[in-house]
Scaffold this motif. Structure first.
Motif, mmCIF file in Angstrom:
data_model
loop_
_atom_site.group_PDB
_atom_site.id
_atom_site.type_symbol
_atom_site.label_atom_id
_atom_site.label_comp_id
_atom_site.label_asym_id
_atom_site.label_seq_id
_atom_site.Cartn_x
_atom_site.Cartn_y
_atom_site.Cartn_z
ATOM 1 N N HIS A 133 2.712 61.899 12.508
ATOM 2 C CA HIS A 133 3.687 60.820 12.377
ATOM 3 C C HIS A 133 3.784 60.344 10.924
ATOM 4 O O HIS A 133 4.873 60.056 10.429
ATOM 5 C CB HIS A 133 3.314 59.646 13.287
ATOM 6 C CG HIS A 133 3.160 60.043 14.715
ATOM 7 N ND1 HIS A 133 4.235 60.220 15.565
ATOM 8 C CD2 HIS A 133 2.057 60.326 15.453
ATOM 9 C CE1 HIS A 133 3.805 60.588 16.755
ATOM 10 N NE2 HIS A 133 2.475 60.648 16.711
ATOM 11 N N ILE A 134 2.642 60.273 10.259
ATOM 12 C CA ILE A 134 2.605 59.867 8.853
ATOM 13 C C ILE A 134 3.325 60.908 8.002
ATOM 14 O O ILE A 134 4.177 60.579 7.167
ATOM 15 C CB ILE A 134 1.144 59.687 8.374
ATOM 16 C CG1 ILE A 134 0.479 58.535 9.114
ATOM 17 C CG2 ILE A 134 1.100 59.474 6.865
ATOM 18 C CD1 ILE A 134 -1.031 58.464 8.910
ATOM 19 N N GLU A 135 2.986 62.183 8.193
ATOM 20 C CA GLU A 135 3.568 63.256 7.378
ATOM 21 C C GLU A 135 5.080 63.335 7.529
ATOM 22 O O GLU A 135 5.797 63.590 6.559
ATOM 23 C CB GLU A 135 2.929 64.593 7.733
ATOM 24 C CG GLU A 135 1.513 64.723 7.221
ATOM 25 C CD GLU A 135 0.820 66.002 7.677
ATOM 26 O OE1 GLU A 135 1.179 66.534 8.753
ATOM 27 O OE2 GLU A 135 -0.077 66.448 6.947
ATOM 28 N N LYS A 136 5.582 63.119 8.729
ATOM 29 C CA LYS A 136 7.024 63.168 8.962
ATOM 30 C C LYS A 136 7.746 62.105 8.135
ATOM 31 O O LYS A 136 8.749 62.384 7.469
ATOM 32 C CB LYS A 136 7.324 62.982 10.451
ATOM 33 C CG LYS A 136 8.787 63.061 10.774
ATOM 34 C CD LYS A 136 9.035 62.885 12.255
ATOM 35 C CE LYS A 136 10.538 62.915 12.516
ATOM 36 N NZ LYS A 136 10.870 62.468 13.833
ATOM 37 N N LYS A 137 7.253 60.875 8.152
ATOM 38 C CA LYS A 137 7.888 59.793 7.399
ATOM 39 C C LYS A 137 7.741 60.012 5.894
ATOM 40 O O LYS A 137 8.682 59.782 5.127
ATOM 41 C CB LYS A 137 7.296 58.443 7.812
ATOM 42 C CG LYS A 137 7.971 57.268 7.144
ATOM 43 C CD LYS A 137 9.437 57.171 7.515
ATOM 44 C CE LYS A 137 10.084 55.937 6.906
ATOM 45 N NZ LYS A 137 11.503 55.859 7.203
ATOM 46 N N ILE A 138 6.581 60.466 5.459
ATOM 47 C CA ILE A 138 6.350 60.729 4.033
ATOM 48 C C ILE A 138 7.321 61.796 3.533
ATOM 49 O O ILE A 138 7.897 61.668 2.448
ATOM 50 C CB ILE A 138 4.879 61.123 3.775
ATOM 51 C CG1 ILE A 138 3.951 59.915 3.997
ATOM 52 C CG2 ILE A 138 4.689 61.715 2.382
ATOM 53 C CD1 ILE A 138 4.123 58.767 3.025
ATOM 54 N N ALA A 139 7.528 62.854 4.301
ATOM 55 C CA ALA A 139 8.465 63.913 3.907
ATOM 56 C C ALA A 139 9.878 63.338 3.729
ATOM 57 O O ALA A 139 10.579 63.677 2.766
ATOM 58 C CB ALA A 139 8.466 65.034 4.938
ATOM 59 N N ASP A 140 10.298 62.460 4.636
ATOM 60 C CA ASP A 140 11.629 61.841 4.537
ATOM 61 C C ASP A 140 11.757 60.970 3.293
ATOM 62 O O ASP A 140 12.766 61.023 2.585
ATOM 63 C CB ASP A 140 11.926 60.976 5.766
ATOM 64 C CG ASP A 140 12.098 61.785 7.034
ATOM 65 O OD1 ASP A 140 12.297 63.012 6.952
ATOM 66 O OD2 ASP A 140 12.016 61.179 8.135
ATOM 67 N N ILE A 141 10.756 60.165 3.031
ATOM 68 C CA ILE A 141 10.817 59.224 1.911
ATOM 69 C C ILE A 141 10.768 59.929 0.563
ATOM 70 O O ILE A 141 11.458 59.544 -0.379
ATOM 71 C CB ILE A 141 9.658 58.196 2.017
ATOM 72 C CG1 ILE A 141 9.866 57.315 3.245
ATOM 73 C CG2 ILE A 141 9.536 57.347 0.760
ATOM 74 C CD1 ILE A 141 11.176 56.564 3.278
ATOM 75 N N TYR A 142 9.969 60.971 0.440
ATOM 76 C CA TYR A 142 9.776 61.618 -0.850
ATOM 77 C C TYR A 142 10.764 62.757 -1.112
ATOM 78 O O TYR A 142 10.793 63.286 -2.221
ATOM 79 C CB TYR A 142 8.334 62.107 -0.996
ATOM 80 C CG TYR A 142 7.380 60.967 -1.277
ATOM 81 C CD1 TYR A 142 7.065 60.600 -2.584
ATOM 82 C CD2 TYR A 142 6.822 60.233 -0.246
ATOM 83 C CE1 TYR A 142 6.219 59.539 -2.845
ATOM 84 C CE2 TYR A 142 5.971 59.170 -0.487
ATOM 85 C CZ TYR A 142 5.670 58.819 -1.794
ATOM 86 O OH TYR A 142 4.833 57.759 -2.049
ATOM 87 N N PRO A 158 14.005 62.700 -1.739
ATOM 88 C CA PRO A 158 14.865 62.473 -2.906
ATOM 89 C C PRO A 158 14.093 62.443 -4.232
ATOM 90 O O PRO A 158 14.694 62.528 -5.300
ATOM 91 C CB PRO A 158 15.498 61.106 -2.657
ATOM 92 C CG PRO A 158 15.064 60.650 -1.324
ATOM 93 C CD PRO A 158 13.969 61.537 -0.862
ATOM 94 N N LEU A 159 12.776 62.320 -4.171
ATOM 95 C CA LEU A 159 11.966 62.193 -5.386
ATOM 96 C C LEU A 159 11.294 63.496 -5.808
ATOM 97 O O LEU A 159 11.018 63.698 -6.991
ATOM 98 C CB LEU A 159 10.877 61.133 -5.166
ATOM 99 C CG LEU A 159 11.352 59.737 -4.762
ATOM 100 C CD1 LEU A 159 10.176 58.860 -4.365
ATOM 101 C CD2 LEU A 159 12.147 59.104 -5.895
#
Length: 161
Positions: free
Chosen positions: A65-74, A76-77
């Motif tokens: 669950h953490i990795e999924k959200k981190i992938a989405d947030i990062y 664009p960066l």
């Protein structure tokens, strides 16, 4: 045999054993003076404990669950998705939302994603709701720190967008 009861049981046991915030790297300090991981350097525990075992089991449960959200947030960066290692996640708060022996929890985490040879790319706070089922829902997310070009060696700067 249905094993869906294991995760809520692990969370409940962890909560009974850790009434205060816990941290795998012993960085617990008052909120106003907690340094970021990049400022303080990595400080892993030097011995195992019951609390650390339960926290590590919880991290394995929450990591997808953490990795999924981190992938989405990062996305664009960075040109590649950062990794999140269980030992780069600090449990900062655990709340039982429906009273004594209730099995609905809010768990707040500080997450330190990395790329390559553990190059820090930022810092984020996530709060998950864990309820019977087991059901995991991301309740809130706050991106605290972006990657800095100066933190990347020359051969990894192409990862930045």
């Amino acid at each position: 045999m249905n094993k869906s009861w294991i995760a809520p049981l692990l969370v409940a046991v962890m909560l009974f054993l850790t009434p205060q915030p816990c941290s795998a790297n012993r960085l617990i300090q008052p909120q106003s003076v907690t340094p970021s991981r990049s400022d303080s350097g990595l400080q892993l525990p030097d011995q195992d404990s019951r609390e650390l075992k339960f926290q590590d089991m919880l991290m394995l449960f929450l990591l997808p669950h953490i990795e999924k959200k981190i992938a989405d947030i990062y996305s664009p960066l960075l040109r590649e998705s950062p990794m999140v290692y269980p030992y780069f996640v600090d449990v900062t708060e655990v709340k039982r939302t429906n009273g004594f022996r209730g099995f609905d929890f809010l768990i707040t985490l500080n997450v330190y994603p990395t790329v390559g040879p553990h190059i820090s790319v930022g810092e984020d706070t996530m709060t998950f709701r864990i309820s019977p089922g087991p059901k995991v829902k991301l309740e809130s997310f706050k991106h605290l720190k972006d990657p800095k070009k100066s933190d990347f060696p020359p051969n990894y700067q192409n990862i930045l967008r």
